[in-house]
Structure formats: structure tokens, C-alpha cells
Motif scaffolding. Structure first.
Motif, PDB file in Angstrom:
ATOM      1  N   GLU A 132       1.022  -0.961  -0.014  1.00 52.63           N
ATOM      2  CA  GLU A 132       0.256   0.115   0.251  1.00 52.63           C
ATOM      3  C   GLU A 132       1.055   1.706  -0.041  1.00 52.63           C
ATOM      4  O   GLU A 132       0.398   2.388  -0.933  1.00 52.63           O
ATOM      5  CB  GLU A 132      -1.217  -0.072   1.301  1.00 52.63           C
ATOM      6  N   ARG A 133       1.750   0.796   0.834  1.00 52.40           N
ATOM      7  CA  ARG A 133       3.024   2.151   1.044  1.00 52.40           C
ATOM      8  C   ARG A 133       3.465   2.470   0.350  1.00 52.40           C
ATOM      9  O   ARG A 133       3.602   4.109  -1.320  1.00 52.40           O
ATOM     10  CB  ARG A 133       3.519   2.343   2.151  1.00 52.40           C
ATOM     11  N   LEU A 134       4.312   1.765  -0.971  1.00 54.63           N
ATOM     12  CA  LEU A 134       4.885   1.699  -2.477  1.00 54.63           C
ATOM     13  C   LEU A 134       3.292   2.043  -3.050  1.00 54.63           C
ATOM     14  O   LEU A 134       3.786   2.966  -4.220  1.00 54.63           O
ATOM     15  CB  LEU A 134       5.491   0.528  -2.542  1.00 54.63           C
ATOM     16  N   GLY A 135       2.298   1.785  -3.420  1.00 56.46           N
ATOM     17  CA  GLY A 135       1.322   2.082  -4.092  1.00 56.46           C
ATOM     18  C   GLY A 135       1.079   3.863  -4.662  1.00 56.46           C
ATOM     19  O   GLY A 135       1.038   4.110  -5.463  1.00 56.46           O
ATOM     20  N   ARG A 136       1.218   4.631  -2.657  1.00 54.76           N
ATOM     21  CA  ARG A 136       1.108   6.079  -2.475  1.00 54.76           C
ATOM     22  C   ARG A 136       2.650   6.572  -2.798  1.00 54.76           C
ATOM     23  O   ARG A 136       2.569   7.385  -3.600  1.00 54.76           O
ATOM     24  CB  ARG A 136       0.776   6.027  -0.979  1.00 54.76           C
ATOM     25  N   ALA A 137       3.710   6.247  -3.288  1.00 54.66           N
ATOM     26  CA  ALA A 137       4.990   6.544  -3.621  1.00 54.66           C
ATOM     27  C   ALA A 137       5.015   6.179  -5.234  1.00 54.66           C
ATOM     28  O   ALA A 137       5.182   7.050  -5.591  1.00 54.66           O
ATOM     29  CB  ALA A 137       5.929   5.699  -2.821  1.00 54.66           C
ATOM     30  N   ALA A 138       4.340   5.082  -5.569  1.00 54.01           N
ATOM     31  CA  ALA A 138       4.279   5.748  -7.093  1.00 54.01           C
ATOM     32  C   ALA A 138       3.262   6.483  -7.532  1.00 54.01           C
ATOM     33  O   ALA A 138       3.423   7.212  -8.677  1.00 54.01           O
ATOM     34  CB  ALA A 138       4.239   4.078  -7.426  1.00 54.01           C
ATOM     35  N   HIS A 139       2.307   6.355  -7.068  1.00 50.69           N
ATOM     36  CA  HIS A 139       1.419   7.730  -7.505  1.00 50.69           C
ATOM     37  C   HIS A 139       1.294   8.983  -7.325  1.00 50.69           C
ATOM     38  O   HIS A 139       1.374   9.838  -8.569  1.00 50.69           O
ATOM     39  CB  HIS A 139      -0.462   7.593  -6.337  1.00 50.69           C
ATOM     40  N   ARG A 140       2.247   9.038  -6.631  1.00 56.49           N
ATOM     41  CA  ARG A 140       3.491  10.439  -6.508  1.00 56.49           C
ATOM     42  C   ARG A 140       3.994  10.728  -6.830  1.00 56.49           C
ATOM     43  O   ARG A 140       4.528  11.903  -7.256  1.00 56.49           O
ATOM     44  CB  ARG A 140       3.625  10.833  -4.763  1.00 56.49           C
ATOM     45  N   SER A 141       5.012  10.036  -8.109  1.00 54.55           N
ATOM     46  CA  SER A 141       5.502   9.941  -8.281  1.00 54.55           C
ATOM     47  C   SER A 141       5.521  10.088 -10.044  1.00 54.55           C
ATOM     48  O   SER A 141       4.486   9.217 -10.194  1.00 54.55           O
ATOM     49  CB  SER A 141       6.830   8.867  -8.324  1.00 54.55           C
ATOM     50  N   ARG A 142       6.163  10.823 -10.917  1.00 55.38           N
ATOM     51  CA  ARG A 142       5.590  11.299 -12.377  1.00 55.38           C
ATOM     52  C   ARG A 142       6.960   9.992 -12.546  1.00 55.38           C
ATOM     53  O   ARG A 142       7.348   9.255 -13.192  1.00 55.38           O
ATOM     54  CB  ARG A 142       5.976  12.771 -12.833  1.00 55.38           C
ATOM     55  N   PRO A 143       6.454   9.015 -14.229  1.00 53.78           N
ATOM     56  CA  PRO A 143       7.151   8.669 -15.000  1.00 53.78           C
ATOM     57  C   PRO A 143       7.695   8.739 -14.844  1.00 53.78           C
ATOM     58  O   PRO A 143       7.768  10.796 -15.529  1.00 53.78           O
ATOM     59  CB  PRO A 143       6.010   8.166 -16.087  1.00 53.78           C
ATOM     60  N   HIS A 144       9.109   8.954 -15.757  1.00 50.28           N
ATOM     61  CA  HIS A 144      10.671   9.921 -15.949  1.00 50.28           C
ATOM     62  C   HIS A 144      11.605   8.515 -17.123  1.00 50.28           C
ATOM     63  O   HIS A 144      11.499   7.686 -17.435  1.00 50.28           O
ATOM     64  CB  HIS A 144      11.333   9.815 -15.130  1.00 50.28           C
ATOM     65  N   THR A 145      12.313  10.030 -17.209  1.00 54.77           N
ATOM     66  CA  THR A 145      13.360   9.511 -18.502  1.00 54.77           C
ATOM     67  C   THR A 145      14.370   9.186 -18.284  1.00 54.77           C
ATOM     68  O   THR A 145      14.958   9.634 -17.386  1.00 54.77           O
ATOM     69  CB  THR A 145      12.910  10.541 -19.807  1.00 54.77           C
ATOM     70  N   LEU A 146      15.133   7.787 -18.262  1.00 49.40           N
ATOM     71  CA  LEU A 146      15.978   6.971 -18.759  1.00 49.40           C
ATOM     72  C   LEU A 146      16.617   6.190 -19.039  1.00 49.40           C
ATOM     73  O   LEU A 146      15.997   6.297 -20.926  1.00 49.40           O
ATOM     74  CB  LEU A 146      15.611   6.140 -17.975  1.00 49.40           C
ATOM     75  N   ARG A 147      17.864   6.293 -19.869  1.00 50.21           N
ATOM     76  CA  ARG A 147      18.470   5.336 -20.664  1.00 50.21           C
ATOM     77  C   ARG A 147      19.835   4.243 -19.655  1.00 50.21           C
ATOM     78  O   ARG A 147      20.240   5.385 -18.826  1.00 50.21           O
ATOM     79  CB  ARG A 147      18.840   6.756 -22.179  1.00 50.21           C
ATOM     80  N   LEU A 148      20.462   3.282 -20.113  1.00 55.26           N
ATOM     81  CA  LEU A 148      21.551   2.701 -19.582  1.00 55.26           C
ATOM     82  C   LEU A 148      22.373   3.099 -19.946  1.00 55.26           C
ATOM     83  O   LEU A 148      22.687   3.650 -21.198  1.00 55.26           O
ATOM     84  CB  LEU A 148      21.590   1.287 -19.508  1.00 55.26           C
ATOM     85  N   THR A 149      23.668   3.726 -19.281  1.00 53.68           N
ATOM     86  CA  THR A 149      25.136   4.117 -19.832  1.00 53.68           C
ATOM     87  C   THR A 149      26.196   4.269 -19.124  1.00 53.68           C
ATOM     88  O   THR A 149      26.191   4.264 -17.783  1.00 53.68           O
ATOM     89  CB  THR A 149      24.440   6.085 -20.121  1.00 53.68           C
ATOM     90  N   GLY A 150      27.320   3.757 -19.651  1.00 53.69           N
ATOM     91  CA  GLY A 150      28.647   4.150 -19.117  1.00 53.69           C
ATOM     92  C   GLY A 150      28.702   3.001 -17.885  1.00 53.69           C
ATOM     93  O   GLY A 150      27.878   2.378 -17.932  1.00 53.69           O
ATOM     94  N   GLY A 151      29.707   2.855 -17.638  1.00 54.72           N
ATOM     95  CA  GLY A 151      30.069   1.710 -16.553  1.00 54.72           C
ATOM     96  C   GLY A 151      30.591   2.201 -15.162  1.00 54.72           C
ATOM     97  O   GLY A 151      31.245   3.264 -15.355  1.00 54.72           O
TER      98      GLY A 151
END
Length: 187
Positions: free
Chosen positions: A61-80
Motif C-alpha cells: 500500500e505504501r509503495l502504491g502511494r509512492a508510485a502515485h506521487r511519482s511521475r514517469p521519468h526518462t532514463l537510459r543505461l549509460t557507461g560503467g
């Protein structure tokens, strides 16, 4: 049950990473590393350790609320990079501030349930190998990933994942991961 919160890169990013890792396995010293399985590649946001079964629904339930408060975001894998001689990883770039806030929220969800949570700054990384020897030289492997980059994607989901450790003494055995719950970011 042993749990963590995570996000997963999409299949095309994982395929590009698999190709890069295949090249690393040909480098001198690669046989002295424990390579993580492709099916386990993820970004850990918060590690909860052993969570009593009766707390799992409230954690969800707590993670569901955290997800709801967060917006989708752009990522990419890069470097090491590497954490000393212990861990070889691939990094991320993009909306890392949003990812970091989501990690903070996932950690706070565990802390509010009384779980013993680590107190350190979040470093977005995807582990690809671990050093077997006490002083494994991971610098060359990290340097070989310097130009690695995938296409960007929009991360839109938070997962609660169960980790099942392999039986002791089984050479090459990998943990098995099972998604317990998933929530869309931004509700």
C-alpha cells in the motif's frame, strides 16, 4: 520474505546491455567475476531484507502511494562503474532526480513499517558482475563500458520484488526474482 523495490529497463535496453556484457566476458580476468543473470537486471530502489508476511500488504500500500506521487521519468543505461573491487555496474542518465525521490519514498515506506533500512545516498546502478577475489580489478571492465549507451525510455512502473537466494554450494547459481506487486507511476 526477502524483498526489494525496483524498476526494470525495457527489453531493447536489456538486449543492448547483453551485447555489451558479452564483449566484457572476453576480457582478461572475466572468468574471475560472478556475472549476474540477464533476468535479474534491475535498478534496486530500496532493499528491505526479510519482511514478515503480515507487513507485506501494508508495504505494498505504501509503495502504491509512492508510485502515485511519482511521475514517469526518462532514463537510459549509460557507461560503467564499480564499487571498489566488489561490484561492476552500468549507470543511468536522464531524470535521475525523479528516480532518486522515488528511491527515497520506497526507503521511507520500509522505514515507516519499522524495517531496518540503509542510510546512504541513492546511486542509480544496475549490477552486472561481482568480484570473486578480494581484490578483483574491475577498472578495465568499467572503462570498457565508457561509451555504452542505450536509447532512452520512459520508466512508468514501480515493482515490489521477492528475492529467492540460491542453495549454498551450487556453482553459478543465481537468485530468482518474483514480482509481488506493481504500480504505475503517476497513478
Amino acid at each position: 520474505m526477502r524483498l526489494f523495490a525496483a524498476t526494470y529497463p525495457p527489453p531493447d535496453a536489456l538486449a543492448a546491455l547483453a551485447t555489451a556484457v558479452a564483449g566484457l566476458r572476453d576480457l582478461p580476468g572475466a572468468d574471475r567475476l560472478r556475472w549476474t543473470g540477464e533476468d535479474g537486471w534491475h535498478f534496486t530502489l530500496a532493499f528491505y531484507g526479510e519482511v514478515p508476511d503480515e507487513l507485506v500488504p501494508e508495504l505494498g500500500e505504501r509503495l502504491g502511494r509512492a508510485a502515485h506521487r511519482s511521475r514517469p521519468h526518462t532514463l537510459r543505461l549509460t557507461g560503467g562503474g564499480r564499487f571498489a573491487h566488489r561490484v561492476l555496474w552500468v549507470g543511468a542518465e536522464g531524470d535521475l532526480a525523479v528516480m532518486s525521490r522515488l528511491a527515497d519514498s520506497a526507503t521511507a515506506a520500509g522505514r515507516r513499517l519499522g524495517l531496518d533500512m540503509e542510510q546512504r545516498a541513492y546511486t542509480p546502478h544496475l549490477t552486472i558482475a561481482r568480484g570473486r577475489a578480494r581484490h578483483a580489478d574491475l577498472a578495465g571492465f568499467a572503462a570498457a563500458l565508457a561509451d555504452f549507451r542505450t536509447a532512452a525510455w520512459t520508466e512508468g512502473e514501480l515493482h515490489l520484488v521477492r528475492s529467492r537466494l540460491p542453495a549454498g554450494g551450487v556453482l553459478g547459481a543465481q537468485p530468482r526474482y518474483e514480482t509481488v506487486g506493481s504500480w504505475p507511476l503517476g497513478g
